[in-house]
Design an enzyme around this catalytic site. Structure first.
Site, PDB file in Angstrom:
ATOM      1  N   TYR A  62      43.803  11.589  51.634  1.00 15.66           N
ATOM      2  CA  TYR A  62      44.569  11.181  52.823  1.00 15.66           C
ATOM      3  C   TYR A  62      46.032  11.086  52.405  1.00 15.66           C
ATOM      4  O   TYR A  62      46.429  10.160  51.702  1.00 15.66           O
ATOM      5  CB  TYR A  62      44.106   9.819  53.335  1.00 15.66           C
ATOM      6  CG  TYR A  62      42.732   9.780  53.957  1.00 15.66           C
ATOM      7  CD1 TYR A  62      42.039  10.942  54.285  1.00 15.66           C
ATOM      8  CD2 TYR A  62      42.124   8.564  54.222  1.00 15.66           C
ATOM      9  CE1 TYR A  62      40.791  10.888  54.848  1.00 15.66           C
ATOM     10  CE2 TYR A  62      40.863   8.500  54.804  1.00 15.66           C
ATOM     11  CZ  TYR A  62      40.203   9.660  55.104  1.00 15.66           C
ATOM     12  OH  TYR A  62      38.951   9.599  55.665  1.00 15.66           O
ATOM     13  N   PHE A 219      35.681   8.764  63.126  1.00 13.63           N
ATOM     14  CA  PHE A 219      36.132   9.482  64.324  1.00 13.63           C
ATOM     15  C   PHE A 219      35.499   8.932  65.606  1.00 13.63           C
ATOM     16  O   PHE A 219      35.391   9.646  66.597  1.00 13.63           O
ATOM     17  CB  PHE A 219      35.841  10.980  64.219  1.00 13.63           C
ATOM     18  CG  PHE A 219      36.813  11.746  63.370  1.00 13.63           C
ATOM     19  CD1 PHE A 219      37.927  11.137  62.807  1.00 13.63           C
ATOM     20  CD2 PHE A 219      36.627  13.095  63.119  1.00 13.63           C
ATOM     21  CE1 PHE A 219      38.822  11.837  62.022  1.00 13.63           C
ATOM     22  CE2 PHE A 219      37.520  13.820  62.334  1.00 13.63           C
ATOM     23  CZ  PHE A 219      38.610  13.187  61.784  1.00 13.63           C
ATOM     24  N   LEU A 221      36.683   6.918  67.681  1.00 14.19           N
ATOM     25  CA  LEU A 221      37.682   6.790  68.740  1.00 14.19           C
ATOM     26  C   LEU A 221      38.478   8.067  68.945  1.00 14.19           C
ATOM     27  O   LEU A 221      39.194   8.190  69.936  1.00 14.19           O
ATOM     28  CB  LEU A 221      38.655   5.651  68.419  1.00 14.19           C
ATOM     29  CG  LEU A 221      38.055   4.262  68.205  1.00 14.19           C
ATOM     30  CD1 LEU A 221      39.152   3.248  67.941  1.00 14.19           C
ATOM     31  CD2 LEU A 221      37.209   3.845  69.396  1.00 14.19           C
ATOM     32  N   PRO A 226      37.969  10.928  74.855  1.00 17.85           N
ATOM     33  CA  PRO A 226      38.453  11.823  75.922  1.00 17.85           C
ATOM     34  C   PRO A 226      37.339  12.417  76.768  1.00 17.85           C
ATOM     35  O   PRO A 226      37.578  12.834  77.904  1.00 17.85           O
ATOM     36  CB  PRO A 226      39.191  12.919  75.145  1.00 17.85           C
ATOM     37  CG  PRO A 226      39.587  12.267  73.863  1.00 17.85           C
ATOM     38  CD  PRO A 226      38.457  11.342  73.539  1.00 17.85           C
TER      39      PRO A 226
END
Length: 290
Positions: A62, A219, A221, A226
């Protein structure tokens, strides 16, 4: 918060509060480079831990190495009850692509790098993220992880992005402490993304429950909300909460073996996420959501 125990049958189980924090969003755009607001990133880490979050999910790819360095800067020396969980098995190229980094030599390099940047002599939990399924046999990858565990560099070994068949194989090879797969209210199954396949949590949840293995959704959220549809949005409006908060509450109610780790780069959103742990969903509301 309620709690959950990792590696409950081992000699050194880890009990953590049942809302963790995923640090991936603390990086720059495309999960690359330094955060836009470094001071807020450090404040988020401090606020999360001060609010009872004692499980942080990170990875040396990351940034690269950005979230590990932020964690160490904000929190070292670490509180005694803080569990740091990192991932290996992948790396980044200068074009920001994600590629496998999962030979035994690669995995050892990644572990040593995580130990250095997190300033630890042992990492409490490491997920082997499966990428390029089949290129390096799972048995070879896990064998290297268990060797690093025997050397004392890793306390517990988990699997990430794992299919049901791979989890079953892993359980035959050794003690699997946790599973980290993509999972959220509206995204429960496998999803093809530009950088590869993310395996869903639904296909392994019952197996995790049978073996007392916490499922850690990532993941939850990002990709789910959508497309969540009217049910989640409508019930969130009725309850006076955000869809993100209801998604976290749904995960917490879905199974006692789920440990959500919602990530955010906003201090305000972190505080909203923390409030979701107080939400109670009735059996009727869970049946309505499905």
């Amino acid at each position: 918060m309620s709690t959950i125990t990792i590696a409950q049958h081992s000699a050194q189980p880890l009990t953590v509060n049942r809302l963790g924090y995923g640090t991936m969003r603390l990086t720059g755009p495309d999960i690359w480079g330094e955060p836009a607001d470094r001071s807020q990133a450090l404040a988020i880490l401090n606020k999360a831990v001060a609010s009872g979050v004692n499980f942080l999910d990170t990875a040396d790819y990351y940034g690269e190495d950005v979230t590990n360095r932020l964690i160490a800067e904000a929190l070292h020396p670490y509180p005694a009850d803080l569990v740091l969980c990192t991932k290996v098995g992948a790396t980044r190229r200068p074009d920001k692509s994600w590629v496998p980094f999962n030979t035994p030599e690669n995995l050892r390099t990644s572990i040593d790098n995580n130990l250095r940047t997190l300033r630890r002599e042992q990492i409490q939990l490491v997920h082997l993220r499966l990428m390029g399924h089949g290129a390096v046999p799972l048995e070879e990858q896990l064998g290297a992880m268990f060797e690093l565990q025997r050397e004392g560099k890793i306390l517990h070994v988990g699997l990430s992005n794992v299919t049901r068949e791979e989890l079953e194989t892993g359980l035959q090879l050794g003690a699997i402490a946790t599973v980290e797969n993509m999972y959220g209210y509206a995204q429960r199954t496998t999803l093809q993304l530009p950088y590869g396949v993310n395996t869903g949590g639904e296909e392994v949840l019952d197996l995790c429950e049978q073996h007392g293995i916490p499922l850690i959704p990532f993941f939850s959220l990002v990709h789910g909300l959508p497309n969540a549809g009217d049910k989640l949005t409508g019930l969130a409006q009725q309850r006076g909460v955000t869809p993100a908060q209801l998604n976290i509450a749904w995960l917490l109610h879905r199974s006692p073996w789920i440990l959500p780790i919602p990530g955010t780069s906003s201090l305000a959103h972190l505080q909203e996420n923390l409030k979701a742990t107080d939400m109670k969903l009735s059996a009727e509301e869970m049946a309505y959501l499905g």
